[in-house]
Write an enzyme that holds these catalytic residues in place. Structure first.
Site: not given
Length: 239
Positions: A123, A161, A213-214, A228
Site C-alpha cells: 500500500s 530466509h 536494518t532497524k 545510523r
C-alpha cells in the site's frame, strides 16, 4: 493560450493551485507532453474494467506490465511509467493512492509467478512515488505513507530466509515476514535498501546507498551501512 489551458487542467488534477509548467517549455514541448499523457490516459481507460477498483483517471504508459489486475486498487491520477511491473497477486492486494507514480522499470512483486506461496501485498499513500529501477519485495506487507519521495534503485525487502540449521539447505528452512512501514513525508535516497521489520518514522531522510536494518525515529537523517542516525531534523529546524 495552450500553456494556460494545460496549467489550469493540471492544477485541477493535482488539486494544487500553484502548480505550473516550467516557463522555459516551448509549445512543441507542451504538445509532446500532452500527446504522451493522452495516449497513457487511453491505455488507463482500457485497463480500468480489469482492476479490483479504480477512482478518477489512470495514466498507464506503453510497456507497463500489470499482472493480476483484479488485485490492484488505484486512486486518482495514478501514473505507471514505461517498463514498470506491478503484480497484484497477494493476500491483501496492492493499493496505489491518489497521484502516485510508479517509475520506469520499477517492480512491485508480492508473490512468485507460479502460485507456490502468496505474499502479503503493498500500500502506498497519496502523492508518493516508487523510484525508477526500484524493487519492492512485498512478500511481507509493505506500507508507505503519504508524500514519500523515493529515488532510483531503492530496494525494500519484507522477507528474510531462515538459516539457523547449517545441515539443511537455506531454501528449505522457510522465511520470516515482519513487514516494512515508511511513514508520511519521508525521503528514501538513491540506492538505499530497507530490510524486513523496519519502521521509518515520519519526516525522516535515508541517505543514498544506506542499508537500514532497524527502526528509524521520526524526523531523523540516517546514513551508512548499517544506517545510523546522524542528525535530528526537528532539532535542526528549531535552532
Amino acid at each position: 493560450m495552450l500553456k494556460k489551458t494545460i496549467n489550469a487542467l493540471l492544477r485541477r488534477m493535482k488539486k494544487d493551485p500553484a502548480y505550473a509548467l516550467d516557463p522555459a517549455l516551448t509549445g512543441g514541448d507542451v504538445l509532446a507532453i500532452v500527446g504522451r499523457m493522452g495516449w497513457s490516459l487511453l491505455r488507463g481507460l482500457w485497463w480500468r474494467p480489469w482492476f479490483g477498483s479504480a477512482r478518477g483517471m489512470q495514466f498507464i504508459h506503453p510497456g507497463a506490465m500489470l499482472r493480476n489486475p483484479r488485485c490492484l486498487h488505484l486512486g486518482r491520477n495514478v501514473v505507471l511509467e514505461s517498463g514498470c511491473e506491478v503484480q497484484g497477486l497477494s493476500r491483501r492486494g496492492v493499493t496505489l493512492g491518489d497521484q502516485v507514480t510508479i517509475g520506469r522499470l520499477a517492480m512491485i512483486r508480492p508473490s512468485g509467478y507460479y502460485g507456490r506461496e502468496l505474499g502479503e501485498g503493498f500500500s502506498i499513500g497519496a502523492r508518493s512515488n516508487v523510484g525508477a529501477f526500484s524493487y519492492v519485495g512485498c512478500a511481507g506487507f509493505i506500507q508507505i505513507g503519504e508524500d514519500v519521495l523515493m529515488g532510483p534503485r531503492v530496494g525494500l525487502f519484507a522477507e528474510n530466509h531462515v538459516f539457523s540449521d547449517p545441515r539443511i539447505p537455506m531454501r528449505q528452512q522457510g522465511v520470516t515476514r515482519q513487514g516494512i512501514v515508511v511513514e508520511d513525508n519521508c525521503w528514501l535516497g538513491t540506492g538505499c535498501i530497507i530490510l524486513d521489520g523496519v519502521r521509518i518514522g515520519q519526516g525522516s531522510v535515508v541517505a543514498a546507498g544506506s542499508v537500514v536494518t532497524k527502526d528509524v525515529p521520526p524526523f531523523s537523517v540516517v546514513a551508512g551501512v548499517p544506517a545510523r542516525v546522524i542528525k535530528n531534523r526537528s532539532v535542526a529546524s528549531s535552532e
